[in-house]
Design an enzyme around this catalytic site. Structure first.
Site, PDB file in Angstrom:
ATOM      1  CB  VAL A 151      -0.918   0.031   1.250  1.00 25.54           C
ATOM      2  CG1 VAL A 151      -1.675   1.357   1.327  1.00 25.54           C
ATOM      3  CG2 VAL A 151      -1.899  -1.128   1.220  1.00 25.54           C
ATOM      4  CB  ALA A 164       4.822   2.538   0.919  1.00 28.65           C
ATOM      5  CE  LYS A 165       5.394  -1.423   7.979  1.00 29.87           C
ATOM      6  NZ  LYS A 165       6.329  -0.609   8.757  1.00 29.87           N
ATOM      7  N   GLY A 166       4.194  -2.936   3.236  1.00 29.34           N
ATOM      8  CA  GLY A 166       3.878  -4.160   2.506  1.00 29.34           C
ATOM      9  C   GLY A 166       3.783  -5.333   3.456  1.00 29.34           C
ATOM     10  CG  ASP A 223       7.426  -3.999   9.797  1.00 30.73           C
ATOM     11  OD1 ASP A 223       7.731  -2.937  10.338  1.00 30.73           O
ATOM     12  OD2 ASP A 223       6.409  -4.639  10.115  1.00 30.73           O
TER      13      ASP A 223
END
Ligand code: NAD
Length: 427
Positions: free
Chosen positions: A71, A116-118, A157
């Protein structure tokens, strides 16, 4: 036949929806600054949400399809930046919330990145190295149009590490027909990683704590601290705070906690965890539960494990005078008011744990210029940037007569809103 990997999400059932929890704070900050309705509408929705299928052949020959997410919440300030987590319960809502937090975090840190992050829904504990590598490479291949040093830069992460970042870099580079180190941060040093990245988040937590103590006129040597979580963030925070003279009287990990009023030998605890993986079985003091740990009488509490640890259930029993959020989202939105009423100062996650993304930014810069700084250089730059970020948030909170959390959101939202206004709406 391919099958979708499904893992029940045991703890999720009881906790707040993380995106809603982020939006509660966003809404409050937006109201305080009377945010333009158009900008509000713009920032409420992520710029891009991608769901990919990741079919891989497992070691036993079976094909399993995992689900992956990326995202991009916002990229007004620059290419988006944010980690990738591998976990059985990761879902789009969680990734959306974490992506938004990255937007605010980068804005507060004054680095030229959006957020953002995934994530990939999988249980890394049940996967072999070769399965993990396949998942990572296929996830990267599916997101080739998204990732890039000038567009979207992933990082480690939860449950992802240097090795996984190396595979992302390699997969992207193979398709680009050249080595592109700047496509991902948190890489091993010899392939374009940065010195000081591993300690960066804990160092940032220590720096934010010192900055807050300074405002309160308190000497770190006269304080006691309790740290929840003894992984990367928790152990480094505890070690560095201890080095500044703060007595660490409580530590914990997923196996439980320890209380020792005389102070815990943090180096000994780190050595123990390096050998035994967990704190369990160590001789650090009286055994306590994680719930008891959070409620210990102390000056500083550093939740550095996971989200939703301080909630309406226990907030009224928290005795610390200062909470420094090493973890992302450790305080639920409805606990904010209780902590405020009790006069507890909370350094919010989007400020307190931004040391990690700041040194990730240094890594990206070093990769691009092809020249690598020494450890001391990184420490000086990080110290300057953390102190500036703290000061900006502190002033913002004073200005709007609000908490540091809302002060942080206000500072970040105003900055991103200004960038949006200058860039204009392309339609
Ligand atoms: P980690 O996996 O290295 O460590 C997590 C620690 O928390 C471990 O000691 C684990 O045993 C403990 N833990 C897990 N569940 C727990 C529970 N229910 N109660 C008590 N302890 C528990 O992870 P990390 O990198 O240290 O990240 C911790 C938090 O900090 C996460 O919220 C992460 O998103 C956030 N964070 C990490 C970084 C970073 O650079 N690593 C940067 C910003 C934010």
């Amino acid at each position: 036949m391919a099958e979708i990997y499904k893992e029940p999400a045991p703890y999720k059932k009881d906790v707040d929806n993380p995106y809603e929890s982020m939006m509660v704070r966003f809404d409050k900050a937006a109201e305080l600054i009377n945010l333009d309705e158009g900008v509000y509408n713009y920032l409420k929705l992520p710029v891009k949400q991608v769901i990919v299928s990741i079919p891989i052949q497992m070691d036993n020959g079976k094909v399993v399809a995992f689900e992956g997410y990326r995202v991009i919440h916002n990229n007004a300030l620059g290419p988006s930046k944010g980690g990738v987590r591998f976990a059985p319960d990761v879902d789009l809502d969680e990734v959306k919330a974490l992506a938004a937090w990255m937007t605010w975090k980068c804005a507060i840190a004054n680095i030229p990145f959006g957020g953002a992050k995934g994530g990939v829904r999988c249980d890394p504990n049940k996967l072999s190295m070769s399965e993990l590598e396949k998942i990572t490479r296929r996830y990267t291949a599916n997101l080739l149009e998204i990732f890039g040093p000038d567009t979207d830069i992933p990082a480690p992460d939860m449950n992802t590490n240097e090795q996984i970042m190396a595979w992302i870099m390699d997969t992207y580079s193979m398709h680009d027909r050249k080595t592109v180190t700047g496509v991902v941060t948190g890489k091993p040093l010899i392939i374009g990683g940065s010195r000081g990245r591993r300690e960066a988040t804990g160092r940032g937590v220590m720096l934010a704590t010192l900055a807050a103590l300074m405002k309160k006129g308190v000497n770190p040597e006269d304080t006691t601290a309790v740290v929840q979580g003894f992984g990367n963030v928790g152990s480094v925070s505890a070690k560095l705070l201890n080095e500044k003279g703060c007595k660490i009287i409580g530590i914990s990990d997923v196996t439980g906690g320890y209380y020792n009023e005389k102070g815990i030998d943090i180096n000994k605890a780190i050595e123990y965890v390096n050998k035994n993986k967990f704190l369990e079985g160590g001789n650090f003091g009286d055994k306590i539960t994680n719930e008891e740990l959070l409620e210990l009488k102390c000056d500083i509490l550093v939740p550095a494990a996971k989200e939703d640890q301080i909630t309406v259930e226990n907030a009224s029993r928290i005795k610390a005078r200062l909470i420094v959020e090493g973890a992302n989202g450790p305080t639920s939105a409805d606990a904010d008011q209780i902590l405020m009423d009790k006069g507890i100062m909370v350094i919010p996650d989007i400020l307190a744990n931004s040391g990690g993304v700041i040194v990730s930014y240094f890594e990206w810069v070093q990769d691009r210029i092809g020249y690598f700084w020494d450890e001391l250089d990184i420490e000086h730059r990080l110290t300057r940037m953390m102190n500036e970020a703290f000061e900006n948030v502190y002033l913002s909170a004073l200005n709007y007569e609000t908490t540091l959390r809302l002060g942080a959101y206000i500072y970040a939202i105003q900055k991103v809103a200004n960038a949006l206004k200058l860039r204009g709406i392309y339609s």
